[in-house]
Enzyme design. Structure first.
Site, short mmCIF file in Angstrom:
data_model
loop_
_atom_site.label_atom_id
_atom_site.label_comp_id
_atom_site.label_asym_id
_atom_site.label_seq_id
_atom_site.Cartn_x
_atom_site.Cartn_y
_atom_site.Cartn_z
N GLU A 219 41.52 32.55 35.86
CA GLU A 219 40.66 32.67 37.03
C GLU A 219 39.27 33.12 36.61
OE1 GLU A 219 39.83 31.70 39.80
OE2 GLU A 219 40.81 32.87 41.36
N ASP A 220 38.26 32.63 37.30
CA ASP A 220 36.89 33.03 36.97
C ASP A 220 36.61 34.48 37.36
OD1 ASP A 220 36.97 32.48 39.71
OD2 ASP A 220 35.11 31.33 39.73
N ASP B 288 29.91 30.01 42.00
CA ASP B 288 28.95 29.29 42.84
C ASP B 288 28.54 30.05 44.09
OD1 ASP B 288 30.45 27.66 45.46
OD2 ASP B 288 31.67 28.79 44.04
N LYS C 214 36.38 42.68 39.70
CA LYS C 214 35.65 43.63 40.55
C LYS C 214 36.67 44.64 41.11
CE LYS C 214 32.09 40.48 42.34
NZ LYS C 214 31.55 39.89 43.59
N ASP D 255 38.33 39.54 42.83
CA ASP D 255 37.70 40.61 43.59
C ASP D 255 38.68 41.20 44.59
OD1 ASP D 255 37.49 38.38 45.33
OD2 ASP D 255 35.37 38.18 44.95
N GLY E 292 35.98 27.24 39.99
CA GLY E 292 35.22 28.24 39.27
C GLY E 292 35.59 28.51 37.83
N PHE F 201 27.32 40.01 44.43
CA PHE F 201 27.63 38.58 44.54
C PHE F 201 26.96 37.89 43.36
CE2 PHE F 201 27.16 34.20 45.83
CZ PHE F 201 28.45 33.93 46.28
#
Length: 180
Positions: A103-104, A163, A135, A107, A49, A156
Site C-alpha cells: 500500500e502507498d 494523488d 500516518k 492513514d 497509489g 495531505f
C-alpha cells in the site's frame, strides 16, 4: 522543484525521492528475511497509489515472487469517505498462502483492515501489510502495518503514486499541502 500546483491547491516538497528509495530498500531487506523459506508468498499491489512503491520494492526484492493487483477506494478529494469500495478485488486463490499487501499510505486504516479481514476469510494462511507511508495519528482502528517505510504526520500529500483527484501521482518526490 520546491512547489507544485494541482487544481486549486499548492504543495511544497516534503520527502525527496532518495529518502523514499532508501526507506523502501530497508523494508525490502526486512521482508526478504521474513519470507525466506516461506514457499510461495503472494504480493498484492493496491492500485492506483502503490504502483511506484510496488515497482521499487519488487526491484529491491528481486525474486521469483507472484504478484497481482487490486483496487479499493475510500477517498474523494482530500478526505476519506469512510466507506470501502471494491473496484478490482484480489482474484488469485489465496488459500494457505502468505499474502503481503503493498500500500502507498495507511492513514485511517479502514481500507486495509477491510482487505486483510476479507483475505483471511478467503483462507489466506497469513496476511501482512507493507506500506510506504504511515500516518499513526490518523488511525481509526487497531491496525498496525507489518512493514513501514516512513512514519509521517497527518498532512495531505501527493507524489510518488499519491494523488489529489487523480493528479500528481507521477512526481518522483512527495509534496505536502501548503496552508492547511
Amino acid at each position: 522543484m520546491g512547489r507544485i500546483c494541482l487544481k486549486d491547491k499548492e504543495f511544497e516538497l516534503f520527502i525527496p525521492e532518495q529518502q523514499i528509495r532508501e526507506a523502501i530498500a530497508e523494508m525490502a531487506l526486512e521482508i526478504r528475511k521474513d519470507i525466506e523459506g516461506c514457499g510461495n508468498p503472494l504480493f498484492v499491489s493496491i492500485l492506483n497509489g502503490a504502483f511506484m512503491f510496488t515497482a521499487e520494492l519488487m526491484r529491491q526484492l528481486d525474486g521469483p515472487y507472484e504478484m497481482t493487483f487490486a483496487r479499493y477506494s475510500s477517498y474523494r478529494g482530500t478526505s476519506t469517505t469512510g466507506k470501502v469500495n471494491e473496484i478490482m478485488p484480489v482474484t488469485v486463490d489465496v488459500r494457505g498462502r502468505l499474502v503481503i499487501l503493498l500500500e502507498d499510505i495507511v492513514d485511517t486504516g479502514t481500507t486495509m483492515q477491510y482487505v486483510m479481514e476479507k483475505l483471511k476469510s478467503q483462507g489466506a494462511a497469513d496476511v501482512k501489510l507493507a506500506t510506504m507511508l504511515f500516518k499513526p495519528d490518523a488511525m481509526r482502528c487497531d491496525l498496525v502495518p507489518d512493514y513501514i517505510g516512513l512514519r509521517i504526520p497527518t498532512d495531505f500529500i501527493v507524489g510518488y503514486g499519491l494523488d489529489y483527484d487523480e493528479l500528481g501521482r507521477t512526481y518522483k518526490d512527495i509534496y505536502k499541502l501548503v496552508g492547511e
